[in-house]
Design an enzyme around this catalytic site. Structure first.
Site, PDB file in Angstrom:
ATOM      1  N   CYS A 271      -5.732  -2.907  -4.607  1.00  0.00           N
ATOM      2  CA  CYS A 271      -6.032  -4.337  -4.712  1.00  0.00           C
ATOM      3  C   CYS A 271      -5.209  -4.983  -5.823  1.00  0.00           C
ATOM      4  O   CYS A 271      -5.246  -4.530  -6.971  1.00  0.00           O
ATOM      5  CB  CYS A 271      -7.514  -4.530  -4.980  1.00  0.00           C
ATOM      6  SG  CYS A 271      -7.995  -6.266  -4.959  1.00  0.00           S
TER       7      CYS A 271
ATOM      8  N   GLY B 253      -3.775  -3.459   8.135  1.00  0.00           N
ATOM      9  CA  GLY B 253      -4.462  -4.453   7.325  1.00  0.00           C
ATOM     10  C   GLY B 253      -4.420  -5.806   8.005  1.00  0.00           C
ATOM     11  O   GLY B 253      -5.145  -6.068   8.969  1.00  0.00           O
ATOM     12  N   ARG B 254      -3.504  -6.663   7.532  1.00  0.00           N
ATOM     13  CA  ARG B 254      -3.425  -8.035   8.060  1.00  0.00           C
ATOM     14  C   ARG B 254      -3.064  -8.079   9.533  1.00  0.00           C
ATOM     15  O   ARG B 254      -3.328  -9.070  10.210  1.00  0.00           O
ATOM     16  CB  ARG B 254      -2.396  -8.828   7.253  1.00  0.00           C
ATOM     17  CG  ARG B 254      -2.755  -9.039   5.793  1.00  0.00           C
ATOM     18  CD  ARG B 254      -1.598  -9.675   5.024  1.00  0.00           C
ATOM     19  NE  ARG B 254      -0.460  -8.764   4.936  1.00  0.00           N
ATOM     20  CZ  ARG B 254       0.801  -9.143   4.716  1.00  0.00           C
ATOM     21  NH1 ARG B 254       1.076 -10.428   4.607  1.00  0.00           N
ATOM     22  NH2 ARG B 254       1.758  -8.249   4.639  1.00  0.00           N
TER      23      ARG B 254
ATOM     24  N   ASN C  20       1.201   2.150   5.138  1.00  0.00           N
ATOM     25  CA  ASN C  20       0.600   0.821   5.282  1.00  0.00           C
ATOM     26  C   ASN C  20       1.631  -0.223   4.887  1.00  0.00           C
ATOM     27  O   ASN C  20       2.354  -0.055   3.914  1.00  0.00           O
ATOM     28  CB  ASN C  20      -0.643   0.723   4.388  1.00  0.00           C
ATOM     29  CG  ASN C  20      -1.264  -0.664   4.364  1.00  0.00           C
ATOM     30  OD1 ASN C  20      -1.568  -1.192   3.317  1.00  0.00           O
ATOM     31  ND2 ASN C  20      -1.456  -1.265   5.520  1.00  0.00           N
ATOM     32  N   GLY C  21       1.679  -1.297   5.646  1.00  0.00           N
ATOM     33  CA  GLY C  21       2.575  -2.402   5.316  1.00  0.00           C
ATOM     34  C   GLY C  21       3.425  -2.809   6.495  1.00  0.00           C
ATOM     35  O   GLY C  21       4.233  -2.020   7.005  1.00  0.00           O
TER      36      GLY C  21
END
Length: 338
Positions: free
Chosen positions: A61, A188-189, A164-165
Site C-alpha cells: 500500500c 488489481g485494477r 502484479n501490475g
C-alpha cells in the site's frame, strides 16, 4: 484488506467485511499491520475461529496515511522488522496449516529498492508465496509496471512468485507469465467494471481462446446485480433503513468503469453516477441500448487509479536505520482497511 488492530479489537465493520458466504472457497483475507505481536494475534484469531483458508500480508500500500506510519510499502525497508512480522504471522498460522503469503512493491522509490532482499526474507520466514507489484511506492499507480523486476524476483526465490501490475486483459496475464516466468498473476485494477475478467483468465490459462465481450445489455444486467448485492450487504449492517441508498451510493464509483468505451451520453452517465435507489437505477439502465457491442478498442487500457508519481511520506528518520526492528509509535491503525 483489513487492519490487524481492527480485527483483534473486533471492530464491527471489520467483522462484517471478513464475512464469507457458505459456498465461498477458498476464503482469503489480506491483513495490514506493523506490529508483529498484533499481527500474530490477528492471525491466531483467524485460524482459531476458522475465518479464512489463506492469509496475505500487505506490504504494497502506497497511500500516505499508511506509509507515514511506516506501514505498507514503507515497511520492507526496515528489514529486521519486516522479517519479524512475516515470521510471527507464519508461526501463528502454522498449527492450522493456513498458508501465509506476502504482497509487496519494488521498494520506496528507485533509490530505495527492497524487493529481492524482502522476497528472500519472506521466503526464509516461511511465506508460502511472494507477490510483487512492479512499481515503487513513489510511482503509486503511474506509468507502466516493471515486469523485468518481477522476473528478477522469480529467479531469486524458490517459493512460487506471482506478478502484479498492468493485467488489464487475460492476454496480458499470458504475456506476463511468458516474460517473467512467474507462477501466476495477481489482478488489481484490471477487474474494475470487468468482473468477467476472471472467467477470461481461467480460459486463458486453460488454453482456450474464448474471451468475454459482453454487449451493453449484458453489462447493464451485471451492473444491476452488483448494486443489488451491495444493497443486500448494507441491509445486514447497523443501518438497514438506509441500505438501499447506501448500497447505490457505494455503487456509483463503479459506473464509469462499467461504461468505459461504450457510447453513452454524458447526461445519462451523470445520472447513473448519482443514483440513489434501485428503481431509479432500473429506469436509467433501461435507457441504454442493449445491442451496443463491447468497445474492443478499450481492451488493454488502464482502469481505476492512474495518478502521478509523488513523494512517499515516511516517519521521521525512517531511512536512516534499516536494522531497527522497533515498531513505529502510533503505527497501528485502529480503523478498518488501509
Amino acid at each position: 484488506m483489513v487492519t490487524t488492530r481492527a480485527l483483534v479489537e473486533r471492530n464491527p465493520k471489520t467483522l462484517r467485511m471478513i464475512a464469507f458466504d457458505g459456498d465461498e472457497r477458498p476464503r482469503s483475507l489480506q491483513l495490514y499491520g506493523t506490529d508483529p505481536a498484533v499481527t500474530a494475534a490477528a492471525v491466531r484469531m483467524v485460524v482459531e475461529e476458522n475465518l479464512a483458508d489463506h492469509i496475505d500480508l500487505n506490504f504494497g500500500c502506497p497511500v500516505p496515511k499508511v506509509t507515514r506510519k511506516g506501514g505498507g510499502a514503507a515497511l520492507p525497508w526496515r528489514r529486521r522488522l519486516f522479517a519479524r512480522l512475516v515470521r510471527a504471522a507464519v508461526q501463528a498460522a502454522a498449527p492450522a496449516g493456513v498458508p501465509v503469503t506476502v504482497k509487496m512493491r519494488k521498494g520506496i522509490d528507485d533509490d530505495h529498492l527492497t524487493y529481492v532482499e524482502a522476497g528472500l526474507a519472506a521466503q526464509d520466514a516461511g511465506a508460502a508465496v511472494v507477490a510483487l507489484h512492479g512499481r515503487t511506492a513513489a510511482q503509486r499507480y503511474s506509468g507502466t509496471a516493471d515486469w523485468d523486476a518481477i522476473g528478477t524476483l522469480k529467479q531469486a526465490l524458490d517459493v512460487p512468485v506471482l506478478g502484479n501490475g498492468d493485467i488489464w486483459e487475460a492476454d496480458d496475464a499470458l504475456r506476463m507469465v511468458a516474460h517473467t516466468g512467474v507462477d501466476g498473476v495477481v489482478v488489481g485494477r484490471g477487474c474494475l467494471g470487468r468482473p468477467w475478467l476472471f472467467a477470461d483468465l481461467a480460459a486463458a490459462f486453460d488454453g482456450r481462446d474464448v474471451r468475454k465481450l459482453p454487449a451493453l445489455g449484458e453489462v447493464a444486467v451485471t451492473m444491476r446485480r452488483h448494486a443489488e448485492l451491495l444493497v443486500e450487504w448494507f441491509a445486514g449492517g447497523d443501518r438497514p433503513d438506509t441500505a438501499e441508498r447506501d448500497g447505490c451510493v457505494d455503487f456509483r464509483k463503479h459506473v464509469a468503469w462499467y461504461l468505459k468505451g461504450f457510447p453513452v451520453g454524458g447526461e445519462l452517465r451523470r445520472a447513473l453516477a448519482m443514483v440513489s435507489g434501485l428503481t431509479e437505477l432500473d429506469d436509467l439502465l433501461g435507457k441504454l441500448d442493449p445491442a451496443e457491442p463491447f468497445p474492443v478498442e478499450t481492451l488493454g487500457q488502464p482502469r481505476g487509479r492512474t495518478n502521478s508519481p509523488g513523494k512517499v511520506h515516511l516517519p521521521e528518520g525512517w531511512l536512516a536505520d534499516r536494522d531497527s526492528d522497533e515498531v513505529p509509535a502510533g503505527a497501528e491503525l485502529a480503523d478498518s482497511g488501509g
